[in-house]
Design an enzyme around this catalytic site. Structure first.
Site, PDB file in Angstrom:
ATOM      1  N   ASP A 222       0.590  -0.999   0.104  1.00 53.07           N
ATOM      2  CA  ASP A 222       0.153   0.672  -0.016  1.00 53.07           C
ATOM      3  C   ASP A 222       1.002   1.274   0.110  1.00 53.07           C
ATOM      4  OD1 ASP A 222      -2.549   1.051   0.400  1.00 53.07           O
ATOM      5  OD2 ASP A 222      -2.290   1.626   2.480  1.00 53.07           O
ATOM      6  N   GLU A 285       1.364  -0.705  -5.194  1.00 56.98           N
ATOM      7  CA  GLU A 285       0.709   0.543  -5.323  1.00 56.98           C
ATOM      8  C   GLU A 285       1.104   1.352  -5.072  1.00 56.98           C
ATOM      9  OE1 GLU A 285      -3.064   2.803  -3.898  1.00 56.98           O
ATOM     10  OE2 GLU A 285      -1.777   1.980  -2.512  1.00 56.98           O
TER      11      GLU A 285
HETATM   12  C1  GLC Z   1      -3.536   2.690  -0.850  1.00 50.45           C
HETATM   13  C2  GLC Z   1      -5.214   2.408  -0.469  1.00 50.45           C
HETATM   14  C3  GLC Z   1      -6.065   2.805   0.001  1.00 50.45           C
HETATM   15  C4  GLC Z   1      -6.034   3.605   1.236  1.00 50.45           C
HETATM   16  C5  GLC Z   1      -4.799   4.630   1.154  1.00 50.45           C
HETATM   17  C6  GLC Z   1      -3.885   4.773   2.841  1.00 50.45           C
HETATM   18  O1  GLC Z   1      -4.079   3.573  -1.494  1.00 50.45           O
HETATM   19  O2  GLC Z   1      -5.763   1.369  -1.916  1.00 50.45           O
HETATM   20  O3  GLC Z   1      -7.751   2.343  -0.015  1.00 50.45           O
HETATM   21  O4  GLC Z   1      -7.208   4.298   1.557  1.00 50.45           O
HETATM   22  O5  GLC Z   1      -3.666   3.344   0.700  1.00 50.45           O
HETATM   23  O6  GLC Z   1      -4.222   3.309   3.243  1.00 50.45           O
END
Ligand code: GLC
Length: 567
Positions: A222, A285
């Site tokens: 994340d 991500e």
């Molecule tokens: C990422 C996740 C999202 C979350 C954010 C903070 O972007 O995919 O859902 O709100 O991180 O953890």
């Protein structure tokens, strides 16, 4: 870009590294909304295990499970209070073991979601940090700073939270006086960790090992581009946004909180941990622009995969799509990594709805009943075409639960039921992400569409979901579910994920046309027609699969993708 003949290979692999993750199609399960086994209206791990046959039957290679750790659920579980245990809402550790075992029996890999940028404010470390006071080792795990202004009454810098408002919250010290501020790039209940701390680094190595020892196949990471902050936490000077950073004009690394050099050392350490376990995968991500910067996360001693969000954010225009595919394949190929395609996830408007928005509109963070309502039929038609294009591309692909049913976004949720912190922190200026997180429809005739034995659902389902229910599509020719099943079967049989892509000439500016050729295979011609003129296929072509009906002359009409055998 031009229609120059160009060959973009899946990168050559050193012998013995034909790893599963390079071509895998992985299905994202958002556990709150997949399937509920208890009747409380919230999905859970036994619910996932009970529905694994749906995934095996669909033909994916594995699943990525959004966070199921102990959490007060201030951000749907992306606020973790204990990285080594499961929230009672979702089940128990034994339920994870059971899920992993049952998935592996079916040949499905299981990828967990790791949230390293921040913890929950209910994490034992943050509680200790509050109690211990300024200058303590407990505070050094987070980013506590004194405020600016005479009495420290102003935040330490100008950073904004991705969810709206300031990225700093002031605490009350143990003696009752107004005190320091802590950084949170997201909600105030998600304090950012300080990744220069050796203790933080060691803890996450231990967390990785804890789950790898339990047999999971990898992690989606994340906010992978957020861990390192520019030294001294300098002012940014402008607003920033993570969730639509794919369309940022400015390179992300110019922002002091994103894509800083320090993240790479962290991932080199993680790669060493993962490599000790063999065939495991680490997926970033990272909303990083331009694609050359994203590829730096994929250097041979760093992460394995990173979502190509630039592709997700590409407008529905053939030239732009060709350019995005070219850029992703070329930049990842240059570091020996595959591209990782994705069209939907739990943070973005579902692509079956998004693609019906005006082509040049900036991607909204959710849609409300008071907004113009996108044309559902157009979105579904384009969404199916986009999916079939994506699934032909060399590399890995990630699906979001429900896209195999063609589910639209819920575009008319009442504000009273919304839960996304972005909606509240933006004071309703954005709808937030709840509309893509609505519980799945499994059975058209059942209460709650079969999501829960009680019929309860933590978010209301739109009426249209009954038409999209899995049981209404299974075995029905032409349904989106059968389209995905056929696409995944063919993709596997034809080896498309391991293929080379060469743009095909002579199809016109409104067409995305490419030959994708597997190492020992014949070329497959992929034609996505975005323009109004129907596209004729070469003589002798045999259509393997199409996202919509061809016209009476066998031509590919607008907003349809076809896979064609030409060899
Ligand atoms: C990422 C996740 C999202 C979350 C954010 C903070 O972007 O995919 O859902 O709100 O991180 O953890």
């Amino acid at each position: 870009m031009s229609l120059q003949p160009e060959t973009l290979d899946a990168p050559d692999r050193p012998a013995g590294t034909a790893a599963w993750w390079r071509t895998a199609v992985v299905y994202q399960v958002y556990p709150r909304s997949f399937a509920d086994s208890t009747g409380d209206g919230v999905g859970d791990l036994p619910g996932v295990t009970a529905r694994l046959d749906h995934l095996a039957d669909l033909g994916v290679d594995g699943l990525w499970l959004s966070p199921m750790y102990v959490s007060p659920m201030a951000d749907g579980g992306y606020d973790v209070a204990d990285y080594r245990d499961v929230d009672p809402l979702f089940g128990t550790l034994a339920d994870v073991d059971e899920l992993v075992a049952r998935a592996h029996e079916r040949g499905l890999r299981v990828v967990l979601d790791l949230v390293p940028n921040h913890t929950s404010d209910e994490h034992a470390w943050f509680r200790a940090a509050l109690a211990a006071g300024p200058g303590s080792p407990e505070r050094a795990r987070y980013l506590f700073r004194d405020g600016r202004g005479e009495r420290g009454e102003q935040p330490p810098n100008d950073w904004r939270s991705v969810f709206g408002g300031e990225a700093w919250t002031r605490v009350t010290e143990p003696d009752g006086t107004p005190g320091q501020w802590y950084l949170h790039l997201f909600d105030s209940r998600q304090p950012d960790l300080d990744w220069t701390s050796a203790e933080v680094r060691e803890e996450f190595h231990a967390v990785l090992r804890y789950w790898l020892d339990r047999g999971v196949d990898g992690f989606r990471i994340d906010v992978a581009h957020g861990l390192a902050k520019a030294e001294g936490l300098p002012d940014h000077g402008r607003d920033h946004d993570l969730l639509d950073a794919g369309r940022e004009d400015a390179p992300t690394h110019l922002a002091p909180m994103w894509d800083q050099e320090g993240v790479h050392e962290v991932y080199r350490g993680w790669r060493r941990v993962a490599d000790a376990y063999g065939d495991r995968v680490l997926i970033a991500e990272a909303w990083v622009q331009p694609p050359e910067r994203l590829a730096r996360y994929l250097r041979p001693d760093e992460l394995h995969l990173a979502f190509a969000f630039a592709f997700l954010d590409t407008p529905w225009r053939a030239g732009d799509l060709r350019a995005a595919v070219t850029a992703a394949l070329a930049t990842t190929g240059a570091v020996g990594a595959p591209a990782t395609w994705v069209l939907s996830n739990h943070d973005v408007v579902r692509h079956t709805t998004r693609l019906a928005l005006p082509v040049d509109a900036r991607r909204p963070i959710g849609i409300r009943a008071t907004d113009p309502q996108p044309d559902e039929a157009l979105g579904l038609r384009r969404g199916r075409a986009a999916s079939l294009l994506m699934l032909a591309l060399p590399g890995a692909a990630y699906l979001y639960q429900g896209e195999e049913l063609g589910l639209p976004e819920h575009t008319a949720l009442p504000d009273e039921v919304r839960q996304d912190p972005a909606f509240f922190r933006e004071q309703g200026r954005v709808a937030g992400r709840d509309g893509c997180r609505v519980p799945l429809p499994w059975e058209a005739g059942a209460p709650g569409l079969g999501f829960s034995p009680s019929g309860r659902t933590w978010l209301p389902q739109p009426e249209s979901f009954a038409r999209f229910a899995a049981d209404a599509q299974r075995g029905v020719a032409g349904s989106t579910l059968e389209l995905y099943r056929a696409a995944l079967r063919l993709r596997r049989e034809l080896g498309l994920g391991a293929g080379r892509l060469a743009w095909a000439e002579g199809f016109g500016a409104d067409v995305v046309a490419a030959h994708v050729t597997a190492p020992d295979g014949a070329p497959v011609l992929v034609v996505a027609n975005l323009g109004p003129e129907p596209v004729a296929l070469p003589p002798g072509a045999r259509v393997l699969l199409a996202s919509g009906a061809l016209d009476e002359a066998g031509r590919v009409p607008q907003d349809v993708t076809a896979w064609v055998s030409v060899g």
